[in-house]
Design an enzyme around this catalytic site. Structure first.
Site, PDB file in Angstrom:
ATOM      1  N   HIS A   1       1.005  -1.003  -0.061  1.00  0.00           N
ATOM      2  CA  HIS A   1       0.004   0.006  -0.034  1.00  0.00           C
ATOM      3  C   HIS A   1       0.842   1.313  -0.075  1.00  0.00           C
ATOM      4  CE1 HIS A   1       0.915  -0.579   4.131  1.00  0.00           C
ATOM      5  NE2 HIS A   1       1.127   0.969   4.268  1.00  0.00           N
TER       6      HIS A   1
ATOM      7  N   HIS B   1       5.603   6.038  -1.197  1.00  0.00           N
ATOM      8  CA  HIS B   1       6.221   4.821  -1.621  1.00  0.00           C
ATOM      9  C   HIS B   1       5.542   3.593  -1.018  1.00  0.00           C
ATOM     10  CE1 HIS B   1       7.178   5.711   2.752  1.00  0.00           C
ATOM     11  NE2 HIS B   1       7.351   4.118   2.611  1.00  0.00           N
TER      12      HIS B   1
END
Length: 185
Positions: free
Chosen positions: A44, A130
């Site tokens: 995620h 990220h």
């Protein structure tokens, strides 16, 4: 022994991208000795780490995040490159980056505002979107970021259709449970 419950708000990855990362991470494991690799279902992009939530805070936050989602349109994100956080001799996080996105930054700011409205103290470091793929370097020597491959899969961009409030379960895999899904418009 009781374990404290932790929550966070994140952009989920679509299933085809999770599957592509699963294959890619298998290749990376033989070249980059990290202790813990993230379960593909747990991949995620974190927008806000919340820590523990009282029930009243959680209910109010769910209401506010519903409004946040209604004020943001769906958009696309592009993958960028591999990198690390921490000391190059012993990096603590191995990640896949996301190209700069005004839509993602605005969404993250709205999520932060909602969290602060329920009294949460959030991380003040600059946002570096990220996808964490591994943790805790165990290899001999250091990692040379200049040798990291640039592309992971054929999937270069993906749609952001919702955000999710996740609960962390440290004693199982996958360890993140979807508690509430908020669809963007």
């Amino acid at each position: 022994m009781t374990t404290q419950t932790h929550y966070f708000v994140a952009v989920p990855l679509p299933q085809p991208l999770k599957q592509a990362f699963q294959l890619y991470m298998k290749k990376l494991k033989s070249h980059f000795p990290f202790t813990r690799w993230v379960h593909p279902e747990d991949l995620h992009i974190t927008l806000a780490f919340l820590g523990d939530l009282e029930e009243g805070q959680k209910e109010k936050l769910i209401s506010l995040l519903s409004k946040v989602a209604l004020n943001h349109q769906r958009f696309s994100l592009a993958l960028s490159e591999l990198g690390t956080f921490g000391n190059p001799q012993s990096p603590r996080i191995f990640w896949y980056g996301i190209e700069k996105s005004m839509e993602l930054n605005l969404l993250r700011n709205s999520v932060y505002d909602a969290c602060e409205m329920v009294g949460l103290q959030l991380d003040s470091r600059p946002f570096h979107p990220h996808i964490t793929i591994a943790r805790k370097w165990k290899g001999p020597g250091s990692i040379d970021n200049s040798l990291l491959p640039v592309h992971s899969s054929q999937i270069e961009t993906f749609a952001v259709n919702n955000i999710i409030l996740y609960e962390t379960h440290l004693n199982r895999l996958p360890k993140y449970e979807e508690k509430e899904i908020f669809s963007l418009v």
